[in-house]
Design a protein around this motif. Structure first.
Motif, PDB file in Angstrom:
ATOM      1  N   TRP A 194       0.844  -1.196   0.000  1.00 19.43           N
ATOM      2  CA  TRP A 194       0.000   0.000   0.000  1.00 19.43           C
ATOM      3  C   TRP A 194       0.872   1.236   0.000  1.00 19.43           C
ATOM      4  CZ3 TRP A 194      -0.346   3.994   3.505  1.00 19.43           C
ATOM      5  CH2 TRP A 194      -1.430   4.839   3.341  1.00 19.43           C
TER       6      TRP A 194
ATOM      7  N   ALA B 197     -12.949   2.960  -5.272  1.00 18.46           N
ATOM      8  CA  ALA B 197     -13.569   2.002  -4.352  1.00 18.46           C
ATOM      9  C   ALA B 197     -14.016   2.706  -3.088  1.00 18.46           C
ATOM     10  CB  ALA B 197     -12.576   0.898  -4.007  1.00 18.46           C
ATOM     11  N   GLY B 198     -14.990   2.113  -2.430  1.00 20.63           N
ATOM     12  CA  GLY B 198     -15.456   2.649  -1.161  1.00 20.63           C
ATOM     13  C   GLY B 198     -16.715   1.942  -0.719  1.00 20.63           C
TER      14      GLY B 198
ATOM     15  N   SER C  83     -18.931   6.305   1.729  1.00 24.85           N
ATOM     16  CA  SER C  83     -17.541   6.700   1.485  1.00 24.85           C
ATOM     17  C   SER C  83     -17.451   7.941   0.615  1.00 24.85           C
ATOM     18  CB  SER C  83     -16.784   5.561   0.802  1.00 24.85           C
ATOM     19  OG  SER C  83     -17.292   5.336  -0.510  1.00 24.85           O
TER      20      SER C  83
ATOM     21  N   ASN D  31     -17.846   7.632  -2.748  1.00 25.94           N
ATOM     22  CA  ASN D  31     -17.400   7.248  -4.098  1.00 25.94           C
ATOM     23  C   ASN D  31     -18.515   7.364  -5.130  1.00 25.94           C
ATOM     24  OD1 ASN D  31     -18.778   4.950  -3.113  1.00 25.94           O
ATOM     25  ND2 ASN D  31     -17.471   3.546  -4.257  1.00 25.94           N
TER      26      ASN D  31
ATOM     27  N   ASP E  29     -18.014  -0.908  -5.039  1.00 23.56           N
ATOM     28  CA  ASP E  29     -17.507  -1.589  -3.854  1.00 23.56           C
ATOM     29  C   ASP E  29     -17.386  -3.086  -4.107  1.00 23.56           C
ATOM     30  OD1 ASP E  29     -20.164  -2.180  -4.012  1.00 23.56           O
ATOM     31  OD2 ASP E  29     -20.651  -1.694  -1.930  1.00 23.56           O
TER      32      ASP E  29
ATOM     33  N   VAL F 257      -9.055   4.458  -3.092  1.00 26.42           N
ATOM     34  CA  VAL F 257     -10.002   4.060  -2.051  1.00 26.42           C
ATOM     35  C   VAL F 257     -10.457   5.295  -1.292  1.00 26.42           C
ATOM     36  CG1 VAL F 257     -10.417   2.625  -0.036  1.00 26.42           C
ATOM     37  CG2 VAL F 257      -8.874   1.816  -1.834  1.00 26.42           C
TER      38      VAL F 257
ATOM     39  N   GLU G  94      -4.143   4.211  -2.450  1.00 29.31           N
ATOM     40  CA  GLU G  94      -4.090   3.962  -3.885  1.00 29.31           C
ATOM     41  C   GLU G  94      -3.332   2.669  -4.126  1.00 29.31           C
ATOM     42  OE1 GLU G  94      -2.037   5.722  -7.947  1.00 29.31           O
ATOM     43  OE2 GLU G  94      -2.539   7.114  -6.316  1.00 29.31           O
TER      44      GLU G  94
ATOM     45  N   LEU H  45      -7.505  -4.411  -0.025  1.00 27.46           N
ATOM     46  CA  LEU H  45      -8.503  -3.465  -0.496  1.00 27.46           C
ATOM     47  C   LEU H  45      -9.681  -3.386   0.467  1.00 27.46           C
ATOM     48  CD1 LEU H  45      -8.866  -1.537  -2.846  1.00 27.46           C
ATOM     49  CD2 LEU H  45     -10.243  -3.271  -3.991  1.00 27.46           C
TER      50      LEU H  45
ATOM     51  N   ALA I  37      -8.817  -1.306   3.556  1.00 29.09           N
ATOM     52  CA  ALA I  37      -8.843   0.131   3.296  1.00 29.09           C
ATOM     53  C   ALA I  37     -10.277   0.639   3.163  1.00 29.09           C
ATOM     54  CB  ALA I  37      -8.047   0.445   2.030  1.00 29.09           C
ATOM     55  N   MET I  38     -11.128  -0.102   2.449  1.00 27.70           N
ATOM     56  CA  MET I  38     -12.509   0.313   2.248  1.00 27.70           C
ATOM     57  C   MET I  38     -13.292   0.328   3.557  1.00 27.70           C
ATOM     58  SD  MET I  38     -13.268  -1.815  -1.258  1.00 27.70           S
ATOM     59  CE  MET I  38     -15.048  -1.653  -1.116  1.00 27.70           C
TER      60      MET I  38
ATOM     61  N   THR J 270      -5.497   3.716   7.480  1.00 24.50           N
ATOM     62  CA  THR J 270      -6.300   4.295   6.405  1.00 24.50           C
ATOM     63  C   THR J 270      -7.595   4.880   6.886  1.00 24.50           C
ATOM     64  OG1 THR J 270      -7.363   2.177   5.990  1.00 24.50           O
ATOM     65  CG2 THR J 270      -5.388   2.675   4.720  1.00 24.50           C
TER      66      THR J 270
END
Length: 529
Positions: A267, A309-310, A314, A316, A477, A490, A499, A509, A512-513, A525
């Motif tokens: 990451w 993503a999210g 989030s 997004n 997502d 993200v 990223e 991933l 982070a989400m 994150t």
């Protein structure tokens, strides 16, 4: 101490022994639920103790919402049993009986905004009775005081902050006798102070023996609030554990099915895309939308697919809609090949070269009583005849080319789009987005509600758009949607927090989400200031 799917259904020892009775507030065992050919729950279980906040987590499609439907009386299980305090669940359809056992507070408030707090608390309880308003307000004040909710009973519910509306819903549920409250994404619309106030109130109610089933996409909140956690994956229960005994990387691994420590890309903090020699097809500079996402920069180059993503709330989806002109940014600007795009203008975005696949094809993407041809050509009617006319022959010819290019299974261009399968309807939406040969394609959850074969075909189309020299942005997502991307940004609570290049792992991933901090490979994150 964690239990696998074949282990005990009871919550861990850390969640027991509160001196509030030995019977669980909720015990679900062997629950099976099918919707047609889809197996939504495969013999799952869940136990929540009095005075406990128990988290239920899992990726989209894991079965969480279906389980909530079963334990709140909305779905009749095909097999299995549910008990409350050791007693069998009320009969299916016994609304009053279920209200006395359990209530659900959803992400979107269910209070009636134009009614007062008192009126919301006692809504539908005076059928055929004369209402004495002074007595109603007094009863409301006593009820709120009983649970320590500091809200004016005469205030309009719509004027309250989000967390106070949630307090009102919780107080209403408790007034029916329910001792189990399901909280479905309760923090999605709260800022950090609102979350702190909500959690403080929940802990006070836990001390009174109230149990909470906590559902959230933000895993850090599981560690902040809950004592136990259960993980569902692919319609099955895979883990139940004391939160204190479960490292964060193991929780993420249980959700994804990917072992902790699996190899993947490292990451790195989001610091902008890798530079290429080409001018970006799409650039956003200082773009912000109040209440949705903070000022951010991004650039997408020709030949590139960028993922955004999210999880829930989030920002997004709002970002994707803002890029496409569906929403007007509060700050910043969007350019396509260096040309500024008028904020909040779909026609201007189209003219600038932005194609758009909306999140909800039924509400935003299709005119159901119109034909495949008409739907596929909505964005190019100015090209289907001279002087603003639309020639049926040109419409049919254009539609036939899109049907062939995207392999849309239809009886012909004249077939109503409502008669197509979900996957083929989505292909029509894609055809409309591609009709003007866009410089950049913005797709928000492009494979939602389609079968696996259609999903692969749709993602292949997005990849082909980039390979042919345009750019694409996939906002989603869903991990499968994001695998086609060259890079993934993200978002978490409106901020870009990570990223990844193309070699990310599911574990990285998802962590982070979901806002998990201190997981190996994901460096803090999810912190909120």
């Amino acid at each position: 101490m964690a239990h696998g799917p074949d282990g005990p259904a009871a919550a861990p020892e850390a969640a027991q022994g509160r001196g509030m009775g030995s019977e669980p507030a909720l015990h679900a065992h062997g629950i099976v639920k099918r919707f047609g050919p889809t197996l939504a729950l495969d013999g799952v279980g869940l136990t929540v103790r009095p005075g406990e906040s128990h988290a239920l987590v899992g990726r989209n499609g894991a079965g969480k919402s279906t389980l909530v439907g079963v334990v709140t009386g909305l779905h009749r299980p095909d097999a299995g049993a549910v008990t409350f305090g050791g007693a069998p669940a009320p009969a299916f359809g016994d609304r009053a009986g279920w209200q006395s056992k359990v209530a659900c507070v959803y992400q979107k408030s269910m209070v009636v905004p134009d009614l007062t707090v008192a009126e919301n608390l006692f809504l539908n309880r005076f059928e055929g009775e004369r209402i004495r308003w002074s007595r109603l307000r007094r009863r409301a004040r006593d009820l709120l005081a009983e649970y320590g909710v500091n809200v004016d009973p005469d205030a309009r519910a719509g004027q309250l902050p989000v967390e106070q509306r949630q307090f009102v819903e919780i107080a209403r549920a408790l007034s029916f006798g329910a001792r189990l409250i399901v909280l479905d994404e309760p923090t999605a619309q709260l800022d950090a102070r609102g979350i702190q106030r909500l959690f403080t109130k929940l802990r006070e109610l836990q001390a009174q023996g109230v149990a909470f089933l906590f559902i959230s996409h933000h895993l850090q909140e599981v560690y902040d609030l809950c004592t136990a956690v259960t993980v569902y994956r692919d319609a099955r229960r895979v883990l139940t554990s004391s939160v204190a005994d479960l490292p964060k990387d193991e929780l993420v691994a249980a959700m994804t099915g990917e072992r902790a420590g699996a190899a993947g890309t490292s990451w790195r903090a989001a610091s902008g895309p890798a530079r290429t020699s080409s001018e970006p097809a799409l650039r956003a500079e200082g773009l912000a939308l109040d209440g949705e996402f903070e000022a951010l920069d991004l650039a997408v180059h020709p030949g590139e697919v960028l993922g955004v993503a999210g999880a829930a709330a989030s920002g997004n989806t709002a970002l994707g809609e803002t890029l496409a002109g569906m929403r007007r940014a509060g700050a910043g600007r969007v350019t396509v090949q260096g040309r500024a795009v008028k904020p909040g203008s779909v026609p201007h975005a189209l003219d600038a070269g932005i194609g758009y696949i909306p999140e909800d094809r039924h509400r935003q993407g299709l005119v159901p009583d119109r034909s495949v041809a008409e739907n596929a050509t909505l964005t190019v009617t100015d090209r289907l005849g001279p002087w603003g006319t639309v020639l049926p022959s040109r419409t049919r010819e254009f539609a036939l080319s899109m049907i062939g290019s995207l392999d849309i299974r239809t009886r012909g261009p004249e077939q109503p789009v409502s008669g197509l399968s979900g996957g083929n309807q989505q292909k029509v939406v894609v055809a409309r987005a591609l009709a003007r040969t866009p410089v950049v394609l913005v797709a928000v959850r492009p494979t939602a509600g389609v079968d696996v074969k259609s999903k692969d075909a749709l993602l292949g189309v997005v990849r082909r758009v980039a390979d042919e020299g345009s750019a694409a942005v996939i906002v989603s997502d869903e991990l499968d949607d994001l695998r086609v991307c060259d890079r993934v940004l993200v978002l978490f609570h409106g901020r870009v927090v990570a990223e990844y290049g193309s070699g990310w792992t599911d574990r990285e991933l998802v962590a982070a989400m979901e806002g998990v901090r201190d997981v190996e490979g994901v460096e803090r994150t999810g912190e909120r200031s």
